[in-house]
Design an enzyme around this catalytic site. Structure first.
Site, PDB file in Angstrom:
ATOM      1  N   LYS A 161       0.861  -1.175   0.000  1.00  0.00           N
ATOM      2  CA  LYS A 161       0.000   0.000   0.000  1.00  0.00           C
ATOM      3  C   LYS A 161       0.906   1.235   0.000  1.00  0.00           C
ATOM      4  O   LYS A 161       1.735   1.414   0.897  1.00  0.00           O
ATOM      5  CB  LYS A 161      -0.901   0.000   1.240  1.00  0.00           C
ATOM      6  CG  LYS A 161      -1.922  -1.125   1.249  1.00  0.00           C
ATOM      7  CD  LYS A 161      -3.000  -0.917   0.192  1.00  0.00           C
ATOM      8  CE  LYS A 161      -4.138  -1.911   0.335  1.00  0.00           C
ATOM      9  NZ  LYS A 161      -5.202  -1.691  -0.643  1.00  0.00           N
ATOM     10  N   ASP A 189      -0.396  -0.773  -4.661  1.00  0.00           N
ATOM     11  CA  ASP A 189      -1.777  -0.290  -4.659  1.00  0.00           C
ATOM     12  C   ASP A 189      -1.787   1.118  -4.082  1.00  0.00           C
ATOM     13  O   ASP A 189      -1.524   1.320  -2.893  1.00  0.00           O
ATOM     14  CB  ASP A 189      -2.665  -1.206  -3.827  1.00  0.00           C
ATOM     15  CG  ASP A 189      -4.144  -0.828  -3.918  1.00  0.00           C
ATOM     16  OD1 ASP A 189      -4.466   0.128  -4.653  1.00  0.00           O
ATOM     17  OD2 ASP A 189      -4.963  -1.500  -3.271  1.00  0.00           O
ATOM     18  N   GLU A 217      -1.927  -0.690  -8.979  1.00  0.00           N
ATOM     19  CA  GLU A 217      -3.386  -0.684  -8.868  1.00  0.00           C
ATOM     20  C   GLU A 217      -3.925   0.712  -8.554  1.00  0.00           C
ATOM     21  O   GLU A 217      -3.417   1.396  -7.659  1.00  0.00           O
ATOM     22  CB  GLU A 217      -3.795  -1.660  -7.760  1.00  0.00           C
ATOM     23  CG  GLU A 217      -5.282  -1.847  -7.605  1.00  0.00           C
ATOM     24  CD  GLU A 217      -5.632  -2.969  -6.636  1.00  0.00           C
ATOM     25  OE1 GLU A 217      -6.831  -3.160  -6.364  1.00  0.00           O
ATOM     26  OE2 GLU A 217      -4.702  -3.660  -6.152  1.00  0.00           O
ATOM     27  N   ASP A 242      -9.322  -0.629 -10.105  1.00  0.00           N
ATOM     28  CA  ASP A 242     -10.086  -1.193  -8.996  1.00  0.00           C
ATOM     29  C   ASP A 242     -11.313  -0.321  -8.724  1.00  0.00           C
ATOM     30  O   ASP A 242     -12.396  -0.583  -9.223  1.00  0.00           O
ATOM     31  CB  ASP A 242      -9.203  -1.327  -7.752  1.00  0.00           C
ATOM     32  CG  ASP A 242      -9.961  -1.881  -6.552  1.00  0.00           C
ATOM     33  OD1 ASP A 242     -11.141  -2.268  -6.687  1.00  0.00           O
ATOM     34  OD2 ASP A 242      -9.381  -1.918  -5.440  1.00  0.00           O
ATOM     35  N   LYS A 266     -14.539  -7.226  -7.496  1.00  0.00           N
ATOM     36  CA  LYS A 266     -14.862  -7.477  -6.092  1.00  0.00           C
ATOM     37  C   LYS A 266     -16.372  -7.631  -5.951  1.00  0.00           C
ATOM     38  O   LYS A 266     -17.144  -6.811  -6.470  1.00  0.00           O
ATOM     39  CB  LYS A 266     -14.371  -6.324  -5.212  1.00  0.00           C
ATOM     40  CG  LYS A 266     -12.852  -6.166  -5.207  1.00  0.00           C
ATOM     41  CD  LYS A 266     -12.420  -5.005  -4.326  1.00  0.00           C
ATOM     42  CE  LYS A 266     -10.902  -4.868  -4.305  1.00  0.00           C
ATOM     43  NZ  LYS A 266     -10.461  -3.708  -3.496  1.00  0.00           N
TER      44      LYS A 266
END
Length: 360
Positions: A161, A189, A217, A242, A266
């Protein structure tokens, strides 16, 4: 027939804080939906609370299920699965997390009524699905130490992250790569945390430094598809969309603009297993890479996502470590983790037996 629909509020602590550019979480706050047939079988699904990403809340999802979806489905035949799923999708605008929970519970109940695991109902036979593991955003030294720990535990794909501080992101990646060596894969991400110019600057710096990053991402805000396309055009690393993709219309627009190379599907974003299968098939038809991911969810949501992957597959290792972060399981049965794999149960459906809940 469907005789009862219950909602269970679940609050479960994490063993380590989960930190991204958008939020810091120390617990999983989620709603588990239970659909019961007239023979007493139960199917389960999950609607995670993620204020900063989907806007879904436990209270909002519960109201949607209790006031709209439960009255609609009670008394109906659960074996007519496609009709029940279509009714769920049409019943209310938005509320994708609530619809995902009901969609998954309907699939779970259908699998239990047939006596087969959910993955088998979806058309697959795999019993293990590989997953990455997330490293919370933080200082370079802490990230490097966490990366070493995760590799020692058997994880081969690390998801860093980033984007709390664009100026320091390259050094963070450099320290993690130095700590784990050449073997493990590293993906980043940004959780929408960079501007397009920052994203290009950081990603090109990582490319120039030869840090062997797999993908990046959601580098820019979800609404900025022009910015996402601008970044994708100017870097070599694959860009994974995403938050920019919730449903089919979003993915069509990303494909039309060539805004990303891959998509992260998701359940709580798109509305459940039915829409997720459509997204995976659409992405594959247009040559896009695919990953199935998760919010902060329990074994219920992760079991559903892993069953989808077991049946459909993806082009890259999936992001299904959410339940790994739990200090203890709030459910009996369901999936378990074995090093870098989600292991699916042999029991019918999701294999979940009991929900430990705060309220009912």
């Amino acid at each position: 027939m469907i005789s009862q629909i219950h909602t269970h509020r679940v609050s479960a602590p994490l063993h380590t804080p989960f930190v991204t550019a958008l939020r810091r979480a120390t617990t999983v706050e989620t709603l588990v939906v239970e659909i019961v047939d007239s023979d007493g079988r139960s199917g389960f699904g999950e609607a995670p609370q993620v204020w900063q990403v989907t806007g879904a809340s436990v209270a909002g999802s519960e109201a949607c299920v209790r006031e709209i979806l439960a009255p609609l489905l009670t008394g109906r035949d659960p074996d007519d699965l496609h009709a029940r799923l279509a009714e769920t999708r049409r019943a209310v605008a938005g509320n994708e997390a609530a619809k995902a929970a009901v969609d998954t519970a309907l699939h779970d109940l259908a699998a239990r009524r047939l006596g087969v695991p959910l993955a088998r109902l979806l058309g697959g036979t795999a019993s293990r699905v590989p997953t990455d593991v997330t490293l919370s955003a933080g200082a370079a030294g802490a990230l490097a130490a966490a990366a070493q720990d995760r590799v020692a535990e058997g994880f081969a794909v690390l998801k860093l992250k980033v984007a709390l501080d664009a100026a320091g992101d390259i050094s963070r990646v450099r320290e993690v790569r130095a700590a784990v060596g050449d073997g493990p894969r590293i993906r980043l991400d940004a959780n929408q945390g960079w501007t397009p110019r920052e994203a290009v600057r950081v990603i090109r710096g990582i490319e120039d430094a030869g840090l062997d990053v797999e993908l990046v991402e959601q580098p820019v805000p979800a609404w900025d598809l022009d910015g996402l396309a601008w970044v994708s055009e100017r870097v070599s690393l694959p860009i994974l969309a995403d938050e920019a993709v919730y449903g089919v219309r979003d993915l069509v627009e990303v494909i039309r603009r060539r805004a990303a190379d891959m998509v992260n599907v998701k359940l709580a974003k798109c509305g459940g297993l039915g829409p997720a299968r459509t997204l995976l098939e659409l992405a594959a038809a247009h040559g896009m890479g695919t990953v199935v991911g998760s919010m902060m969810e329990t074994q219920v949501g992760i079991g559903a996502a892993a069953s989808l992957v077991a049946a459909y597959g993806t082009t890259a290792v999936c992001d299904l470590d959410a339940a790994w972060w739990l200090a203890s399981s709030p459910v009996e049965g369901g999936i378990r983790y074995a090093e870098a794999h989600v292991v699916l149960p042999d029991d019918p459906g999701l294999g979940v037996k009991i929900i430990s809940k705060d309220g009912d």
